[in-house]
Design a protein around this motif. Structure first.
Motif, PDB file in Angstrom:
ATOM      1  N   GLY A 102       0.926  -1.308  -0.046  1.00  0.00           N
ATOM      2  CA  GLY A 102       0.023  -0.079  -0.133  1.00  0.00           C
ATOM      3  C   GLY A 102       0.932   1.379   0.028  1.00  0.00           C
ATOM      4  O   GLY A 102       2.025   1.405   0.430  1.00  0.00           O
ATOM      5  N   GLN A 103       0.033   2.301  -0.465  1.00  0.00           N
ATOM      6  CA  GLN A 103       0.971   3.613  -0.489  1.00  0.00           C
ATOM      7  C   GLN A 103       1.417   4.175   0.973  1.00  0.00           C
ATOM      8  O   GLN A 103       2.386   4.812   1.127  1.00  0.00           O
ATOM      9  N   ILE A 104       0.544   3.801   2.121  1.00  0.00           N
ATOM     10  CA  ILE A 104       0.918   4.172   3.293  1.00  0.00           C
ATOM     11  C   ILE A 104       1.840   3.276   3.959  1.00  0.00           C
ATOM     12  O   ILE A 104       2.270   3.760   5.079  1.00  0.00           O
ATOM     13  N   ALA A 105       2.480   2.167   3.400  1.00  0.00           N
ATOM     14  CA  ALA A 105       3.376   1.296   4.089  1.00  0.00           C
ATOM     15  C   ALA A 105       4.741   1.955   4.290  1.00  0.00           C
ATOM     16  O   ALA A 105       5.350   2.610   3.507  1.00  0.00           O
ATOM     17  N   LYS A 106       5.161   1.816   5.617  1.00  0.00           N
ATOM     18  CA  LYS A 106       6.544   2.327   5.798  1.00  0.00           C
ATOM     19  C   LYS A 106       7.480   1.114   6.237  1.00  0.00           C
ATOM     20  O   LYS A 106       8.529   1.531   5.827  1.00  0.00           O
ATOM     21  N   VAL A 107       6.983  -0.050   6.681  1.00  0.00           N
ATOM     22  CA  VAL A 107       7.940  -1.222   6.915  1.00  0.00           C
ATOM     23  C   VAL A 107       7.529  -2.363   6.099  1.00  0.00           C
ATOM     24  O   VAL A 107       6.344  -2.642   6.210  1.00  0.00           O
ATOM     25  N   VAL A 108       8.424  -2.827   5.499  1.00  0.00           N
ATOM     26  CA  VAL A 108       8.102  -3.851   4.441  1.00  0.00           C
ATOM     27  C   VAL A 108       8.809  -5.112   4.761  1.00  0.00           C
ATOM     28  O   VAL A 108      10.335  -4.834   5.345  1.00  0.00           O
ATOM     29  N   LYS A 109       8.319  -6.395   4.871  1.00  0.00           N
ATOM     30  CA  LYS A 109       9.079  -7.544   5.217  1.00  0.00           C
ATOM     31  C   LYS A 109       8.847  -8.636   4.079  1.00  0.00           C
ATOM     32  O   LYS A 109       7.879  -8.730   3.688  1.00  0.00           O
ATOM     33  N   ILE A 110       9.965  -9.204   3.833  1.00  0.00           N
ATOM     34  CA  ILE A 110       9.862 -10.512   2.573  1.00  0.00           C
ATOM     35  C   ILE A 110       9.473 -11.667   3.530  1.00  0.00           C
ATOM     36  O   ILE A 110      10.476 -11.846   4.515  1.00  0.00           O
ATOM     37  N   ILE A 111       8.646 -12.470   3.056  1.00  0.00           N
ATOM     38  CA  ILE A 111       8.359 -13.534   3.866  1.00  0.00           C
ATOM     39  C   ILE A 111       8.534 -14.799   3.066  1.00  0.00           C
ATOM     40  O   ILE A 111       8.546 -14.704   1.789  1.00  0.00           O
ATOM     41  N   LYS A 112       9.028 -15.981   3.563  1.00  0.00           N
ATOM     42  CA  LYS A 112       9.420 -17.192   2.500  1.00  0.00           C
ATOM     43  C   LYS A 112       7.853 -18.123   2.151  1.00  0.00           C
ATOM     44  O   LYS A 112       7.659 -18.904   3.115  1.00  0.00           O
ATOM     45  N   THR A 113       7.350 -17.752   1.067  1.00  0.00           N
ATOM     46  CA  THR A 113       6.196 -18.197   0.666  1.00  0.00           C
ATOM     47  C   THR A 113       6.598 -18.352  -0.961  1.00  0.00           C
ATOM     48  O   THR A 113       6.734 -17.416  -1.458  1.00  0.00           O
ATOM     49  N   GLY A 114       6.783 -19.517  -1.153  1.00  0.00           N
ATOM     50  CA  GLY A 114       6.909 -19.643  -2.593  1.00  0.00           C
ATOM     51  C   GLY A 114       8.657 -19.869  -2.997  1.00  0.00           C
ATOM     52  O   GLY A 114       9.329 -19.998  -1.806  1.00  0.00           O
ATOM     53  N   GLU A 115       9.048 -19.765  -4.095  1.00  0.00           N
ATOM     54  CA  GLU A 115      10.324 -19.851  -4.551  1.00  0.00           C
ATOM     55  C   GLU A 115      11.012 -18.825  -5.091  1.00  0.00           C
ATOM     56  O   GLU A 115      10.159 -17.865  -5.915  1.00  0.00           O
ATOM     57  N   LEU A 116      12.239 -18.518  -5.141  1.00  0.00           N
ATOM     58  CA  LEU A 116      12.922 -17.393  -5.843  1.00  0.00           C
ATOM     59  C   LEU A 116      14.304 -18.131  -6.521  1.00  0.00           C
ATOM     60  O   LEU A 116      14.902 -18.679  -6.154  1.00  0.00           O
ATOM     61  N   THR A 117      14.289 -17.798  -7.851  1.00  0.00           N
ATOM     62  CA  THR A 117      15.452 -18.377  -8.568  1.00  0.00           C
ATOM     63  C   THR A 117      16.296 -17.069  -9.292  1.00  0.00           C
ATOM     64  O   THR A 117      17.430 -17.382  -9.186  1.00  0.00           O
ATOM     65  N   LYS A 118      15.780 -15.852  -9.235  1.00  0.00           N
ATOM     66  CA  LYS A 118      16.613 -14.794  -9.619  1.00  0.00           C
ATOM     67  C   LYS A 118      17.118 -13.993  -8.478  1.00  0.00           C
ATOM     68  O   LYS A 118      16.759 -14.166  -7.370  1.00  0.00           O
ATOM     69  N   ALA A 119      18.473 -13.604  -9.044  1.00  0.00           N
ATOM     70  CA  ALA A 119      19.322 -12.657  -7.843  1.00  0.00           C
ATOM     71  C   ALA A 119      18.583 -11.486  -7.593  1.00  0.00           C
ATOM     72  O   ALA A 119      18.434 -10.562  -8.505  1.00  0.00           O
ATOM     73  N   VAL A 120      18.039 -11.085  -6.378  1.00  0.00           N
ATOM     74  CA  VAL A 120      17.607  -9.811  -6.003  1.00  0.00           C
ATOM     75  C   VAL A 120      18.294  -9.177  -4.804  1.00  0.00           C
ATOM     76  O   VAL A 120      18.624  -9.777  -3.975  1.00  0.00           O
ATOM     77  N   LYS A 121      18.734  -7.841  -5.134  1.00  0.00           N
ATOM     78  CA  LYS A 121      19.337  -6.956  -3.921  1.00  0.00           C
ATOM     79  C   LYS A 121      18.311  -6.246  -3.373  1.00  0.00           C
ATOM     80  O   LYS A 121      17.609  -5.464  -4.038  1.00  0.00           O
ATOM     81  N   LEU A 122      18.010  -6.631  -1.967  1.00  0.00           N
ATOM     82  CA  LEU A 122      17.112  -5.568  -1.365  1.00  0.00           C
ATOM     83  C   LEU A 122      17.756  -4.757  -0.625  1.00  0.00           C
ATOM     84  O   LEU A 122      18.645  -4.723   0.142  1.00  0.00           O
ATOM     85  N   THR A 123      17.044  -3.407  -0.415  1.00  0.00           N
ATOM     86  CA  THR A 123      17.604  -2.152   0.037  1.00  0.00           C
ATOM     87  C   THR A 123      16.577  -1.735   0.989  1.00  0.00           C
ATOM     88  O   THR A 123      15.402  -1.175   0.331  1.00  0.00           O
ATOM     89  N   GLY A 124      16.690  -1.353   2.102  1.00  0.00           N
ATOM     90  CA  GLY A 124      15.577  -0.773   3.193  1.00  0.00           C
ATOM     91  C   GLY A 124      14.503  -1.875   3.423  1.00  0.00           C
ATOM     92  O   GLY A 124      13.526  -1.182   3.683  1.00  0.00           O
ATOM     93  N   ILE A 125      14.740  -2.865   3.016  1.00  0.00           N
ATOM     94  CA  ILE A 125      13.620  -3.952   3.244  1.00  0.00           C
ATOM     95  C   ILE A 125      13.940  -5.110   4.025  1.00  0.00           C
ATOM     96  O   ILE A 125      15.201  -5.456   3.857  1.00  0.00           O
ATOM     97  N   GLY A 126      13.228  -5.742   5.298  1.00  0.00           N
ATOM     98  CA  GLY A 126      13.871  -6.597   5.875  1.00  0.00           C
ATOM     99  C   GLY A 126      13.414  -7.800   5.328  1.00  0.00           C
ATOM    100  O   GLY A 126      12.491  -7.791   4.386  1.00  0.00           O
ATOM    101  N   ALA A 127      13.562  -9.016   5.826  1.00  0.00           N
ATOM    102  CA  ALA A 127      13.333 -10.432   5.421  1.00  0.00           C
ATOM    103  C   ALA A 127      13.386 -11.386   6.637  1.00  0.00           C
ATOM    104  O   ALA A 127      14.035 -10.920   7.666  1.00  0.00           O
ATOM    105  N   THR A 128      12.697 -12.367   6.653  1.00  0.00           N
ATOM    106  CA  THR A 128      12.757 -13.356   7.750  1.00  0.00           C
ATOM    107  C   THR A 128      13.713 -14.162   7.543  1.00  0.00           C
ATOM    108  O   THR A 128      14.348 -14.167   6.288  1.00  0.00           O
ATOM    109  N   ALA A 129      14.248 -15.003   8.418  1.00  0.00           N
ATOM    110  CA  ALA A 129      15.447 -15.755   8.392  1.00  0.00           C
ATOM    111  C   ALA A 129      15.370 -16.681   7.320  1.00  0.00           C
ATOM    112  O   ALA A 129      16.357 -16.765   6.464  1.00  0.00           O
TER     113      ALA A 129
END
Length: 143
Positions: A102-129
């Motif tokens: 959403g446009q009002i979101a301030k804190v974003v976290k990536i959660i482990k649901t599904g698969e990831l094959t591409k290399a992604v660089k996250l900046t200013g975004i949290g992620a679960t272990a």
């Protein structure tokens, strides 16, 4: 059309009901208030939810839980959504423009649901272990 012939639309205006003006009006004598009781008297009314002194419903029922108002500023993004996004570098602005948060979101976290094959660089975004491990396994990084 002339200025002196302009009228409001039919049904837009209606006359104020005049109560207590005789039998012929249909609202004489008790003026539509019925007979006796608190509601029939001048100044006789009470607050919303008042039940005549009986314990009101909102006080009879048990209270449970609490929902923080700060939660609306938090958002979650899945690994599947990150894969579909297809960007090499992801930050909060990119996620907002893609419509993933959403446009009002301030804190974003990536959660482990599904698969990831591409290399992604996250900046200013949290992620679960688990998500962090999956991102680094795909050759990405979490900053």
């Amino acid at each position: 059309m002339e200025l002196n012939s302009i009228k409001p639309a039919d049904g837009a205006k209606h006359y104020k009901r005049r109560v207590g003006r005789g039998i012929g009006s249909g609202l004489g004598k008790t003026a539509g208030r019925g007979h006796k009781g608190q509601k029939s008297r001048a100044g006789g009314f009470h607050k919303v939810g008042f039940e005549g002194g009986q314990m009101p419903l909102q006080r009879r029922l048990p209270k449970r839980g609490f929902k923080s108002q700060s939660l609306k500023y938090n958002a979650e993004v899945t690994l599947t959504a990150l894969e579909a996004l297809g960007l090499a570098e992801v930050d909060l602005l990119a996620l907002k423009q893609a419509g993933l948060v959403g446009q009002i979101a301030k804190v974003v976290k990536i959660i482990k649901t599904g698969e990831l094959t591409k290399a992604v660089k996250l900046t200013g975004i949290g992620a679960t272990a688990g998500a962090k491990a999956a991102i680094e396994a795909a050759g990405g990084s979490v900053a």
